[in-house]
Each structure stands twice: as C-alpha cells, then as structure tokens.
Design a protein around this motif. Structure first.
Motif, PDB file in Angstrom:
ATOM      1  N   LEU A 173     -17.777 -63.770 -87.794  1.00 28.23           N
ATOM      2  CA  LEU A 173     -18.398 -63.660 -86.475  1.00 28.23           C
ATOM      3  C   LEU A 173     -17.365 -63.853 -85.368  1.00 28.23           C
ATOM      4  O   LEU A 173     -17.408 -63.180 -84.331  1.00 28.23           O
ATOM      5  CB  LEU A 173     -19.518 -64.689 -86.341  1.00 28.23           C
ATOM      6  N   LEU A 174     -16.434 -64.759 -85.581  1.00 23.75           N
ATOM      7  CA  LEU A 174     -15.360 -64.941 -84.605  1.00 23.75           C
ATOM      8  C   LEU A 174     -14.516 -63.672 -84.498  1.00 23.75           C
ATOM      9  O   LEU A 174     -14.099 -63.276 -83.404  1.00 23.75           O
ATOM     10  CB  LEU A 174     -14.486 -66.130 -85.002  1.00 23.75           C
ATOM     11  N   GLU A 175     -14.291 -63.019 -85.622  1.00 24.33           N
ATOM     12  CA  GLU A 175     -13.567 -61.744 -85.622  1.00 24.33           C
ATOM     13  C   GLU A 175     -14.375 -60.689 -84.867  1.00 24.33           C
ATOM     14  O   GLU A 175     -13.818 -59.888 -84.098  1.00 24.33           O
ATOM     15  CB  GLU A 175     -13.318 -61.293 -87.066  1.00 24.33           C
TER      16      GLU A 175
ATOM     17  N   TYR B 294     -15.182 -62.457 -76.251  1.00 21.32           N
ATOM     18  CA  TYR B 294     -14.942 -63.814 -75.797  1.00 21.32           C
ATOM     19  C   TYR B 294     -13.485 -64.191 -76.063  1.00 21.32           C
ATOM     20  O   TYR B 294     -12.825 -63.609 -76.929  1.00 21.32           O
ATOM     21  CB  TYR B 294     -15.857 -64.805 -76.529  1.00 21.32           C
ATOM     22  N   ASN B 295     -13.023 -65.174 -75.328  1.00 25.58           N
ATOM     23  CA  ASN B 295     -11.672 -65.699 -75.544  1.00 25.58           C
ATOM     24  C   ASN B 295     -11.737 -66.701 -76.693  1.00 25.58           C
ATOM     25  O   ASN B 295     -12.277 -67.793 -76.536  1.00 25.58           O
ATOM     26  CB  ASN B 295     -11.174 -66.359 -74.256  1.00 25.58           C
TER      27      ASN B 295
ATOM     28  N   LEU C 216     -11.933 -72.382 -81.029  1.00 31.00           N
ATOM     29  CA  LEU C 216     -12.531 -72.637 -79.725  1.00 31.00           C
ATOM     30  C   LEU C 216     -12.939 -71.308 -79.114  1.00 31.00           C
ATOM     31  O   LEU C 216     -12.146 -70.358 -79.076  1.00 31.00           O
ATOM     32  CB  LEU C 216     -11.533 -73.350 -78.799  1.00 31.00           C
ATOM     33  N   VAL C 217     -14.175 -71.231 -78.647  1.00 28.12           N
ATOM     34  CA  VAL C 217     -14.700 -70.027 -78.003  1.00 28.12           C
ATOM     35  C   VAL C 217     -14.905 -70.334 -76.524  1.00 28.12           C
ATOM     36  O   VAL C 217     -15.572 -71.315 -76.174  1.00 28.12           O
ATOM     37  CB  VAL C 217     -16.031 -69.582 -78.641  1.00 28.12           C
TER      38      VAL C 217
ATOM     39  N   ASP D 295     -26.498 -68.031 -82.213  1.00 29.42           N
ATOM     40  CA  ASP D 295     -27.635 -67.316 -81.620  1.00 29.42           C
ATOM     41  C   ASP D 295     -27.411 -67.149 -80.115  1.00 29.42           C
ATOM     42  O   ASP D 295     -27.661 -66.079 -79.547  1.00 29.42           O
ATOM     43  CB  ASP D 295     -28.936 -68.090 -81.846  1.00 29.42           C
ATOM     44  N   PHE D 296     -26.931 -68.201 -79.483  1.00 28.41           N
ATOM     45  CA  PHE D 296     -26.650 -68.181 -78.046  1.00 28.41           C
ATOM     46  C   PHE D 296     -25.551 -67.166 -77.732  1.00 28.41           C
ATOM     47  O   PHE D 296     -25.673 -66.369 -76.785  1.00 28.41           O
ATOM     48  CB  PHE D 296     -26.240 -69.583 -77.589  1.00 28.41           C
ATOM     49  N   LEU D 297     -24.486 -67.159 -78.520  1.00 28.62           N
ATOM     50  CA  LEU D 297     -23.403 -66.196 -78.300  1.00 28.62           C
ATOM     51  C   LEU D 297     -23.913 -64.760 -78.402  1.00 28.62           C
ATOM     52  O   LEU D 297     -23.533 -63.892 -77.608  1.00 28.62           O
ATOM     53  CB  LEU D 297     -22.285 -66.419 -79.317  1.00 28.62           C
TER      54      LEU D 297
END
Length: 388
Positions: free
Chosen positions: A28-30, A36-37, A52-53, A81-83
C-alpha cells in the motif's frame, strides 16, 4: 451517496484481520508513493523500516502513530481506510481539500514492526514502548521522540487497541475509548489537555449517533513513563485512541470503521464544524470499567462446588502461522452477576465437563465443554461462540 455506503464499498480491503505487519502495508505504501510523501524515518531493533506518511500542506501539524504495541492493529487498518478516502476524487471533495490545506498530518502506520511481526505488545527486546518515554532505551522510542521534537506538532494521536474486558455503565461494551492523558500527578487541566478534551468531545458527539452508549473514557492516572503523558506534559495536546470490541467482531472490522469516522470528525471532514464544544463535556463520557468477558456461562454445576456458579471465559490471542487463533481460557468462577458476557448462555444447573474431563480451574485452557448428563456440546472453540 452516504458515507457508510462509501465505506462499505471502498474500505481498504487489502488489510483485514488482527495480524497486520510491515509486509502487509508495504504494497500500500508503494501504491501511494506518488500521492503522498512517504519516507523511512528509522529502523526497529531488528532492523525493520519505520515508515512515515505525510499528508497535506496546512499549518496545523498533527503526528499520529499506530501499533506502538505490535498486536494492536485496528487503528492501522483505520488509518489506511482514511488514506484511501482522502485519495479518492469524487466524494466529499470540498471537505478533503479544506483538510489538506489546513493540516499537515504525519502518520507512522507501524511504530513497532518487530512486535507486529511476532504479534506481541512489546518490541524485540521485550520493552513496552509506551513505558519508554523517559528512558528512550529503544530505537523505536528514539525515532518517535525525534520526530516529536523536529515536527513540533500541535496535536498527537496515540492509537491503540483495548481488550474486550472493557464495558461501560450503559451496559454496553466500550467499542471506542479516548483519553486526554494527564500532564502531572494532580491531573491539572492544562491548555493542552483541554484542547485534547475538546477534540474528543467532538468525536464522541459524532460517534454517539452510530454507537450510542459505546464510547468510553480511559483512566487518566498519570504515568511519566507513558508517551501520551510525556507529550501532554510538554504542552502538546495528545489523544489516546482505544479501539475496542463490538458485538462478536473479534477481527475488529466494524471497530475500524468507527475509528475511521472518528478521524473524519476530528479533521472536520464530517460532522458540524461550527458546533460549540465545551471541554467539560469530556467528563460526561462514561469511564471504562473492567466488567466484561468474552463468554459467561450462567448457572453451572461443577463437582467442586455445592451450588450453581457462573463461569467466565476469556479468549487468549495466539499467533499460529499468519493467523490469530482465539484460545478460550477460564477467567473466573462464582457469582458473576456484575459481569457481562459478549456471549452468554444459561446452563440451567446442569453439570458440565471438558472433552478430556480435566478439572475446571482458573487459567485452564479449554476446547470443548459438554453437558455431563447427555454429552451434548455446549461450547465449541472453533466457532468462537456457544452453540447447543
């Protein structure tokens, strides 16, 4: 479209269950790396990354972290879910744009990746990171403290799960609980504490519409070793989130939804942005009580007792492979009139025994219970419930 309809169709389905690790969130980070940064701000004691997002560009700086206790993953699911909600382009767009221009939100989705991998509260060195705020003996603690010092947030979100033993004087379980931690032994109402209380009141006002009587207030005894107390003492408003139990939702998939709504309310994406909030209403939120068990069997006859008793059973969460197994343990005997069970059954003064005919004692792990007279099963562990 209603918000709950959006959620039902669009929650982050890549994350489910209680066992959430860095391996689960890395894809998901990928996926979000261009939206997002996303950076790596430290390593765990075992050398795993601490990601860190960063979201938004506003002046209001907020620092949030989840899975400080590795086996408390519900808020991690809710954060993703928020992201996903913030990243969608067609629903609540004006509110989302206002959020992004007003806030800069920093999220550590898993502060304790080693504990998450082994499904333990503590880190790889058996240290509770939420009791390491003064010693700063662990890499994870140092990482969080450094970010706190560098980012200078005006609000911190310390996000946890709480056990299913907590209920409220409403007779319902504490599905979501909050705390504005004390800043000193006398629990002074500092400006930071009052700000945190106001934010909690706002979230509670919204949640009462969907889980009435199921929002609690955590004990605010001061402990300088705790991160929330330390940050509050430093003058930064800090809110403790506690994701609890909802009906028979042992995977905490409904509770994550309520945490998601709480976050939207906190950041004025939903709810009445102009409502008048009185921090003193924080004290009207019922305080958590340890008055629940997972299962209570009422009116049970056992050979060691002269009269019928109640038996309380509590699940122990055990990692088996990549799944969490809920193993039932006898927690208490006797007159348990003041306790409630998430599941209850009246045994009607019948004698019971286990499959192995072991003695029923506190701390005993059980798999099956039978009616001694006709050997009909009254409890079956694999169903995580009582059947007859």
């Amino acid at each position: 479209m209603k918000l709950n309809d959006w959620y039902t169709r669009n929650f982050e389905s890549a994350l489910s269950g209680r066992y959430i690790t860095l391996n689960h969130i890395n894809p998901l980070l990928e996926l979000y790396k261009n939206d997002y940064n996303i950076t790596v701000v430290g390593q765990s004691e075992n050398g795993q990354d601490i990601p860190l997002v960063k979201i938004g560009t506003g002046k209001k700086v907020v620092l949030a972290w989840s899975q400080m206790h590795g086996n408390e993953s519900t808020t991690t699911k809710a954060l993703f879910d928020f992201l996903k909600f913030i990243n969608q382009k067609h629903f609540y767009q004006t509110e989302i744009e206002n959020f992004l221009s007003s806030y800069t939100l920093y999220i550590i989705p898993i502060l304790n990746p080693d504990g998450a991998q082994s499904y333990t509260r503590v880190n790889a060195n058996d240290i509770d990171l939420n009791r390491d705020a003064q010693n700063l003996s662990q890499k994870e603690s140092k990482c969080l403290n450094r970010l706190f010092s560098e980012l200078k947030p005006e609000l911190c979100l310390n996000m946890h799960d709480q056990r299913s033993i907590f209920g409220l004087n409403t007779g319902k379980p504490a599905t979501v609980s909050f705390l504005s931690p004390a800043a000193d032994e006398s629990r002074s109402l500092t400006e930071a504490r009052k700000l945190a209380m106001e934010k909690i009141v706002k979230m509670n006002n919204y949640l009462q519409n969907i889980i009435p009587g199921q929002v609690g207030r955590y004990d605010d005894s001061f402990n300088a070793a705790c991160v929330g107390d330390t940050f509050q003492k430093a003058g930064v408003a800090t809110i403790l989130f506690e994701a609890g139990h909802f009906e028979l939702d042992y995977e905490r998939e409904k509770t994550r939804e309520f945490i998601f709504y709480a976050l939207l309310s906190l950041f004025d994406i939903i709810g009445n942005e102009k409502e008048l909030i009185d921090y003193e209403d924080y004290f009207k939120i019922g305080e958590n009580q340890k008055n629940y068990n997972d299962i209570i069997l009422r009116n049970v006859k056992i050979e060691t007792e002269k009269k019928s008793i109640d038996i309380a059973i509590q699940y122990k969460e055990v990692l088996k492979g990549d799944k969490i197994r809920f193993e039932p343990i006898i927690d208490a005997f006797g007159d348990l009139e003041n306790r409630k069970g998430h599941k209850e059954k009246n045994i009607k003064n019948k004698n019971i025994l286990t499959k192995t005919q072991q003695n029923l004692t506190i701390g005993t792990q059980i798999s099956e219970l039978f009616d001694k007279s006709d050997e009909l099963m009254i409890f079956f562990q694999k169903k995580a419930s009582i059947i007859r």
